[in-house]
Design a protein around this motif. Structure first.
Motif, short mmCIF file in Angstrom:
data_model
loop_
_atom_site.label_atom_id
_atom_site.label_comp_id
_atom_site.label_asym_id
_atom_site.label_seq_id
_atom_site.Cartn_x
_atom_site.Cartn_y
_atom_site.Cartn_z
N LEU A 156 30.65 52.41 48.79
CA LEU A 156 31.71 51.89 49.65
C LEU A 156 32.32 53.02 50.48
O LEU A 156 32.73 54.05 49.93
CB LEU A 156 32.80 51.21 48.82
N PRO A 157 32.40 52.83 51.80
CA PRO A 157 32.97 53.88 52.66
C PRO A 157 34.46 54.08 52.37
O PRO A 157 35.14 53.18 51.86
CB PRO A 157 32.77 53.32 54.08
N ARG A 158 34.95 55.25 52.72
CA ARG A 158 36.36 55.57 52.52
C ARG A 158 37.26 54.55 53.20
O ARG A 158 38.28 54.14 52.64
CB ARG A 158 36.63 56.97 53.08
N GLU A 159 36.89 54.11 54.41
CA GLU A 159 37.73 53.15 55.13
C GLU A 159 37.84 51.83 54.39
O GLU A 159 38.91 51.21 54.36
CB GLU A 159 37.19 52.93 56.55
N THR A 160 36.74 51.38 53.80
CA THR A 160 36.77 50.14 53.01
C THR A 160 37.67 50.30 51.79
O THR A 160 38.45 49.41 51.46
CB THR A 160 35.35 49.75 52.57
N LEU A 161 37.58 51.44 51.14
CA LEU A 161 38.43 51.69 49.97
C LEU A 161 39.90 51.73 50.38
O LEU A 161 40.77 51.25 49.64
CB LEU A 161 38.02 53.00 49.29
N LYS A 162 40.20 52.30 51.54
CA LYS A 162 41.58 52.33 52.01
C LYS A 162 42.09 50.91 52.30
O LYS A 162 43.25 50.59 52.02
CB LYS A 162 41.68 53.20 53.26
N GLU A 163 41.22 50.05 52.83
CA GLU A 163 41.61 48.66 53.06
C GLU A 163 41.89 47.94 51.75
O GLU A 163 42.86 47.18 51.63
CB GLU A 163 40.49 47.94 53.82
N ILE A 164 41.05 48.20 50.74
CA ILE A 164 41.26 47.60 49.43
C ILE A 164 42.57 48.10 48.83
O ILE A 164 43.35 47.33 48.25
CB ILE A 164 40.06 47.89 48.51
N ALA A 165 42.81 49.40 48.95
CA ALA A 165 44.06 49.97 48.43
C ALA A 165 45.27 49.35 49.12
O ALA A 165 46.29 49.05 48.46
CB ALA A 165 44.05 51.49 48.62
N MET A 166 45.18 49.15 50.42
CA MET A 166 46.28 48.55 51.17
C MET A 166 46.56 47.12 50.67
O MET A 166 47.72 46.74 50.47
CB MET A 166 45.94 48.52 52.65
N LEU A 167 45.50 46.35 50.43
CA LEU A 167 45.67 45.00 49.90
C LEU A 167 46.28 45.03 48.50
O LEU A 167 47.15 44.21 48.17
CB LEU A 167 44.32 44.27 49.86
N ALA A 168 45.83 45.96 47.68
CA ALA A 168 46.35 46.07 46.32
C ALA A 168 47.84 46.40 46.31
O ALA A 168 48.62 45.83 45.54
CB ALA A 168 45.56 47.12 45.53
N LEU A 169 48.24 47.31 47.19
CA LEU A 169 49.65 47.68 47.27
C LEU A 169 50.49 46.53 47.81
O LEU A 169 51.60 46.27 47.33
CB LEU A 169 49.81 48.91 48.15
N ARG A 170 49.96 45.84 48.79
CA ARG A 170 50.70 44.73 49.40
C ARG A 170 50.89 43.57 48.43
O ARG A 170 51.95 42.95 48.39
CB ARG A 170 49.96 44.25 50.65
N HIS A 171 49.85 43.29 47.64
CA HIS A 171 49.88 42.10 46.78
C HIS A 171 50.11 42.43 45.30
O HIS A 171 50.21 41.50 44.49
CB HIS A 171 48.58 41.31 46.94
N GLY A 172 50.15 43.71 44.97
CA GLY A 172 50.51 44.09 43.62
C GLY A 172 49.44 43.88 42.57
O GLY A 172 49.76 43.63 41.40
N PHE A 173 48.16 44.00 42.94
CA PHE A 173 47.12 43.87 41.91
C PHE A 173 46.50 45.23 41.59
O PHE A 173 46.68 46.21 42.32
CB PHE A 173 46.06 42.84 42.31
N TRP A 174 45.77 45.28 40.49
CA TRP A 174 45.17 46.52 39.98
C TRP A 174 43.79 46.75 40.59
O TRP A 174 43.08 45.81 40.93
CB TRP A 174 45.04 46.46 38.46
#
Length: 368
Positions: A156-174
């Motif tokens: 997974l590219p860094r940009e994809t991981l950053k998008e996943i991290a952003m979603l996790a922070l926004r929605h509060g999941f692990w």
């Protein structure tokens, strides 16, 4: 079939075909001879946890304390622990298909519900932001990431991981980041999610181990590095299930994590050469789509063009190749990747050449 003396070329292996490096074996042997054969703390011995902390900081730019590390009986055990302590009945966990099938079963064993995001070979098995966003619901508790990936070899590219991290922070999941193949990358960079920022590190469980990098699959040593409350819960849970990982295997793992990084470069380079070999040979077979993996030691070509008639599914095709060509593969549908077959190139170059030649010959018969 092999027991009957039949010459089967197997592309099914999920482990390196190299021996464990000698210094690791010697460390475990020395521990045995020194009588290090008793119980240890359930979450692992102090020197192993410290070695893992140093490794994470040195190689992954992930900073944790020894108290945040739980050593278990393999990375699979670490992921199981994480599901058991994170999930309540009905919680949802996002999986990116194709995925290692154990993830879905471990989610269900904890009372959770897998929510699958499907990817394609044309996209290098990388999901889009919209796909990920649409998979999130009020019930989302976690996403399991496996990069490099078993079965696809995707990184997974860094940009994809950053998008996943952003979603996790926004929605509060692990985020449960299975990084067991981290050192086996080819022309790509492995990025640890927890290194993207201190905020996402507080919502990430980093899972690793010694099985793939050091060819120690049978030693059964893995670890999870997590925020302290989760690490304590995982340690308490493990204490009631398995207690400690094997004592002398832990000493071997200390030696592994303290080895110079160059010590495993020869194995990584050989896997890269084998990847290039098997990808090139498969691409010579008409109508087979071959995405080139960037990590792990698996390749997952698309054989959909050969499905139909007597062999409507990838399972049927895998059975045909086993019976007709004497080649063992793994059906992609096992990983929710229908139409594909997973081939492991943890095999000798000679076996890769023989095996792919047999596959090509057997497929030609289907179109004759």
């Amino acid at each position: 079939m092999k027991a009957e003396g039949i010459d089967v070329v197997s592309f099914a292996a999920g482990e390196p075909d190299f021996n464990t490096p000698e210094p690791i074996c010697e460390a475990a042997i020395s521990a045995l001879r020194a009588g290090f054969t008793k119980y240890t703390p359930s979450a692992g011995i102090k020197d192993l946890k410290e070695a893992i902390v140093a490794k994470l900081q040195r190689e992954n730019n992930v900073r944790v304390t020894p108290e945040q590390v739980v050593v278990s009986c393999g990375a699979k055990h670490s992921i199981y622990n994480s599901m058991q302590v994170l999930l309540d009945p009905g919680d949802e966990v996002i999986l990116i298909a194709p995925y290692w099938m154990t993830y879905a079963e471990q989610v269900r064993l904890a009372g959770g519900q897998p929510v699958v995001v499907h990817t394609s070979a044309d996209a290098d098995f990388v999901p889009t932001y919209d796909q990920l966003r649409e998979a999130v619901s009020p019930r989302t508790k976690a996403i399991i990431l496996n990069t490099p990936s078993n079965p696809s070899g995707a990184v997974l590219p860094r940009e994809t991981l950053k998008e996943i991290a952003m979603l996790a922070l926004r929605h509060g999941f692990w985020i449960v980041a299975d990084e067991i193949y981290e050192r086996l990358v080819y022309g790509a960079e492995h990025q640890s999610v927890a290194a993207l920022g201190s905020d996402i590190a507080e919502q990430t469980i980093t899972v690793g181990g010694v099985s793939k990098t050091y060819s120690m699959t049978g030693w059964r040593i893995g670890f999870a590095a997590a925020p302290l409350p989760v690490a304590k819960a995982m340690s308490n849970f493990q204490d009631q299930v398995t207690s400690n990982p094997t004592s002398f295997a832990q000493k071997g793992a200390v030696a592994a994590f303290n080895m110079d990084a160059s010590s495993v470069e020869a194995m990584r380079a050989e896997f890269e050469a084998r990847r290039d070999l098997i990808a090139g040979l498969l691409r010579e077979i008409p109508r087979v789509k071959v995405p080139v993996p960037k990590g792990a030691f698996y390749i997952m070509p698309d054989f959909s063009a050969y499905l139909g008639g007597k062999y409507p599914t990838d399972l049927d095709l895998a059975t045909y190749l086993l019976e007709e060509a004497k080649v063992a593969t793994v059906p992609g549908s096992v990983f929710e990747g229908p139409g594909h077959l997973r081939l492991s190139y943890a095999a000798s170059r000679a076996d890769i050449q023989r095996g792919v030649a047999r596959i090509a010959e057997a497929l030609a018969k289907l179109t004759a």
